[in-house]
Design a protein around this motif. Sequence first.
Motif, PDB file in Angstrom:
ATOM      1  N   ILE A 320       0.850  -1.208   0.000  1.00 29.02           N
ATOM      2  CA  ILE A 320       0.000   0.000   0.000  1.00 29.02           C
ATOM      3  C   ILE A 320       0.874   1.242   0.000  1.00 29.02           C
ATOM      4  O   ILE A 320       0.654   2.189  -0.769  1.00 29.02           O
ATOM      5  CB  ILE A 320      -0.925   0.009   1.231  1.00 29.02           C
ATOM      6  CG1 ILE A 320      -1.836  -1.202   1.266  1.00 29.02           C
ATOM      7  CG2 ILE A 320      -1.783   1.281   1.230  1.00 29.02           C
ATOM      8  CD1 ILE A 320      -2.536  -1.395   2.597  1.00 29.02           C
ATOM      9  N   GLU A 321       1.868   1.246   0.877  1.00 25.71           N
ATOM     10  CA  GLU A 321       2.747   2.414   0.979  1.00 25.71           C
ATOM     11  C   GLU A 321       3.482   2.669  -0.325  1.00 25.71           C
ATOM     12  O   GLU A 321       3.649   3.828  -0.746  1.00 25.71           O
ATOM     13  CB  GLU A 321       3.739   2.201   2.123  1.00 25.71           C
ATOM     14  CG  GLU A 321       4.643   3.393   2.370  1.00 25.71           C
ATOM     15  CD  GLU A 321       5.557   3.210   3.559  1.00 25.71           C
ATOM     16  OE1 GLU A 321       6.227   4.188   3.945  1.00 25.71           O
ATOM     17  OE2 GLU A 321       5.606   2.074   4.114  1.00 25.71           O
ATOM     18  N   HIS A 324       1.165   4.416  -2.763  1.00 26.69           N
ATOM     19  CA  HIS A 324       0.420   5.557  -2.233  1.00 26.69           C
ATOM     20  C   HIS A 324       1.033   6.861  -2.743  1.00 26.69           C
ATOM     21  O   HIS A 324       2.123   7.249  -2.354  1.00 26.69           O
ATOM     22  CB  HIS A 324       0.449   5.520  -0.704  1.00 26.69           C
ATOM     23  CG  HIS A 324      -0.381   6.600  -0.066  1.00 26.69           C
ATOM     24  ND1 HIS A 324      -0.692   6.586   1.266  1.00 26.69           N
ATOM     25  CD2 HIS A 324      -0.968   7.721  -0.554  1.00 26.69           C
ATOM     26  CE1 HIS A 324      -1.413   7.656   1.567  1.00 26.69           C
ATOM     27  NE2 HIS A 324      -1.586   8.357   0.457  1.00 26.69           N
ATOM     28  N   SER A 328      -6.775   8.220  -1.380  1.00 24.44           N
ATOM     29  CA  SER A 328      -7.459   7.231  -2.208  1.00 24.44           C
ATOM     30  C   SER A 328      -8.686   7.836  -2.879  1.00 24.44           C
ATOM     31  O   SER A 328      -9.380   8.673  -2.306  1.00 24.44           O
ATOM     32  CB  SER A 328      -7.872   6.044  -1.343  1.00 24.44           C
ATOM     33  OG  SER A 328      -8.639   5.121  -2.090  1.00 24.44           O
ATOM     34  N   GLU A 362      -4.758  -3.069  -3.252  1.00 28.04           N
ATOM     35  CA  GLU A 362      -4.031  -2.063  -2.483  1.00 28.04           C
ATOM     36  C   GLU A 362      -4.849  -0.777  -2.335  1.00 28.04           C
ATOM     37  O   GLU A 362      -4.774  -0.102  -1.311  1.00 28.04           O
ATOM     38  CB  GLU A 362      -2.683  -1.753  -3.153  1.00 28.04           C
ATOM     39  CG  GLU A 362      -1.677  -2.875  -3.082  1.00 28.04           C
ATOM     40  CD  GLU A 362      -1.889  -3.940  -4.147  1.00 28.04           C
ATOM     41  OE1 GLU A 362      -1.235  -4.990  -4.078  1.00 28.04           O
ATOM     42  OE2 GLU A 362      -2.734  -3.707  -5.067  1.00 28.04           O
ATOM     43  N   HIS A 363      -5.644  -0.436  -3.371  1.00 20.93           N
ATOM     44  CA  HIS A 363      -6.503   0.747  -3.289  1.00 20.93           C
ATOM     45  C   HIS A 363      -7.568   0.543  -2.205  1.00 20.93           C
ATOM     46  O   HIS A 363      -7.859   1.464  -1.418  1.00 20.93           O
ATOM     47  CB  HIS A 363      -7.200   1.015  -4.629  1.00 20.93           C
ATOM     48  CG  HIS A 363      -6.260   1.243  -5.764  1.00 20.93           C
ATOM     49  ND1 HIS A 363      -6.557   0.876  -7.065  1.00 20.93           N
ATOM     50  CD2 HIS A 363      -5.019   1.777  -5.790  1.00 20.93           C
ATOM     51  CE1 HIS A 363      -5.543   1.202  -7.845  1.00 20.93           C
ATOM     52  NE2 HIS A 363      -4.594   1.747  -7.095  1.00 20.93           N
ATOM     53  N   GLN A 366      -5.868   0.765   1.241  1.00 19.52           N
ATOM     54  CA  GLN A 366      -5.529   2.154   1.573  1.00 19.52           C
ATOM     55  C   GLN A 366      -6.770   2.905   2.035  1.00 19.52           C
ATOM     56  O   GLN A 366      -6.731   3.667   3.014  1.00 19.52           O
ATOM     57  CB  GLN A 366      -4.909   2.877   0.376  1.00 19.52           C
ATOM     58  CG  GLN A 366      -4.547   4.339   0.677  1.00 19.52           C
ATOM     59  CD  GLN A 366      -4.005   5.075  -0.536  1.00 19.52           C
ATOM     60  OE1 GLN A 366      -3.427   4.474  -1.435  1.00 19.52           O
ATOM     61  NE2 GLN A 366      -4.213   6.389  -0.573  1.00 19.52           N
ATOM     62  N   GLU A 370      -7.409   4.832   5.600  1.00 15.25           N
ATOM     63  CA  GLU A 370      -7.849   6.224   5.642  1.00 15.25           C
ATOM     64  C   GLU A 370      -9.187   6.362   6.350  1.00 15.25           C
ATOM     65  O   GLU A 370      -9.416   7.326   7.094  1.00 15.25           O
ATOM     66  CB  GLU A 370      -7.935   6.772   4.209  1.00 15.25           C
ATOM     67  CG  GLU A 370      -6.578   6.944   3.547  1.00 15.25           C
ATOM     68  CD  GLU A 370      -6.665   7.385   2.101  1.00 15.25           C
ATOM     69  OE1 GLU A 370      -5.610   7.707   1.526  1.00 15.25           O
ATOM     70  OE2 GLU A 370      -7.782   7.399   1.535  1.00 15.25           O
ATOM     71  N   TYR A 404       3.827   3.676   8.740  1.00 14.29           N
ATOM     72  CA  TYR A 404       3.079   4.250   7.619  1.00 14.29           C
ATOM     73  C   TYR A 404       1.674   4.664   8.054  1.00 14.29           C
ATOM     74  O   TYR A 404       1.225   5.777   7.767  1.00 14.29           O
ATOM     75  CB  TYR A 404       3.019   3.220   6.484  1.00 14.29           C
ATOM     76  CG  TYR A 404       1.985   3.501   5.428  1.00 14.29           C
ATOM     77  CD1 TYR A 404       2.076   4.624   4.596  1.00 14.29           C
ATOM     78  CD2 TYR A 404       0.907   2.628   5.242  1.00 14.29           C
ATOM     79  CE1 TYR A 404       1.123   4.861   3.606  1.00 14.29           C
ATOM     80  CE2 TYR A 404      -0.047   2.866   4.266  1.00 14.29           C
ATOM     81  CZ  TYR A 404       0.062   3.980   3.458  1.00 14.29           C
ATOM     82  OH  TYR A 404      -0.882   4.227   2.486  1.00 14.29           O
ATOM     83  N   MET A 408       0.027   8.435   8.535  1.00 17.69           N
ATOM     84  CA  MET A 408      -1.198   8.814   7.840  1.00 17.69           C
ATOM     85  C   MET A 408      -2.206   9.428   8.812  1.00 17.69           C
ATOM     86  O   MET A 408      -2.851  10.452   8.510  1.00 17.69           O
ATOM     87  CB  MET A 408      -1.824   7.586   7.154  1.00 17.69           C
ATOM     88  CG  MET A 408      -3.166   7.863   6.496  1.00 17.69           C
ATOM     89  SD  MET A 408      -4.021   6.329   6.022  1.00 17.69           S
ATOM     90  CE  MET A 408      -2.977   5.768   4.681  1.00 17.69           C
TER      91      MET A 408
END
Length: 490
Positions: A320-321, A324, A328, A362-363, A366, A370, A404, A408
């Motif tokens: 993910i990182e 990124h 997203s 991964e989207h 993420q 978030e 990470y 965030m």
Amino acid sequence: MFMGIDVGTSAVKALLMDDASAIVAEADIALPISNPHPYWSEQNPADWWEATLNAIDLIMKDNAGALAKVRAIGLSGQMHGAVVLGADDTPLRPAILWNDGRAKTECDELETALPGLPLRAGVVAMSGMTAPKIMWLRKHEPDVFDAIRTVMLPKDYIRLCLCGEKATEMSDAAGTLWLDEENRTWNDDAIAATGLDRDQIPALFEGSDPTGTLRTDLAERWGMAKNVVIAGGGGDAATGGMGAGAVTHGSGFISLGTSSQLFVASDRYRPKPELLLHSFAHAIPDRWFQMAVLLNGASCLAWIAKILGETNIGDLLNRIEAQHKKPSELMFLPYLSGERTPHNDPYARGVFFGLGTDTAREHMAQAVLEGVAFALADAQSCLHAAGTYCELPGVIGGGARSLYWTQMIADIMGTPLARYQGGTKGPAFGAARLARLALREGTIAEICTPPAIEDILTPNQNRHAQYQPRLAKFRRLYNALREEYQDTAG
């Protein structure tokens, strides 16, 4: 040597702490959870006890000498759970947990019967709390209700198993709706409103008080002395505070465990139920805390990893990182178990918004990270509205392992955050500190210092600005769906 035991939702955690507050050994035993109906969440108290035995046995395997030096045991546990015992002290049914949403109607009935309850109990009636669950049992399982001899909280059931004593303490009692928070006594009116008598509720202690001694057969099993003290302990939020050194006015932390909390200690009782904050007694005398409670935290990351078939969460976070570049395009509402602050909505559920044919795993992950961070920003706004601030919150719990994710969260909240060395074991560590305090061999100021800081995460102002429109959309999306949640629940 001192032991801390935390009866969590996903696992029982036990650790040994030496006189220098260093962790000598630790063990985790996973727990099953049951959801027999929509909005229900239950566990078998016998599973907690078996996991406790297994965790201490596991520590003994390689640390028998250290275990033999234990002089006191402190307890921590998931709050609000309703453990109902019969005349023989055997559980009458599975425990109803903190993230159970079945008793919303009973919350309304309780506040109608006692309009002043939120100011005395430190929070509005919420379905996850203990009192409404007992009212639900009276209505829907009358045979069980009629057989109740004692109502206990999860960690206090383990106390009963360890030493045979029925006791609780202020910080866990705070989450029942039966505690007069300011005066630190039981509220007989609230107890009566749920159909119980005072003799069905355990005696009250401070978390730093001794409440009994370890059973002889257990002392022999683990090679311990026969006079090991069992301290009062605390609910997991308060013991997290003890472990993070959040014991003075204005000190606080963010917990990223199964659920999430923003916790700030106070030197006086400051109820703000209208903001859906929890204003509760701390686990030490003459201290309280304000807390914004989110029913969903690192559990959301575990959930999406399971859904996506990811067996290595660390590897998922790294991927993910790596991809990124910006906030997203997806939006995720993280309300898998409903929500408390700021919505008090047990019927809320998780939502992905904006899925497309180009959406990758991964989207989605993420967006989940978030979403939890947006919920924490919502909770922080409630604390700020109450005039409550914390200059440098520490981050504890399993989610704190990820640099990470914590960065965030700092970026979205716009707040500097500290990560502590060994911070992932906050509640069990805090319970061990309460065990030490129960021996009266040191002061709170001497024992409950903040752990060493591993790093301080300063928010990136450019990323903070990028996230603000997304946070506004996050809030609009929940408001647009609130009636749909209610309609789905019937």
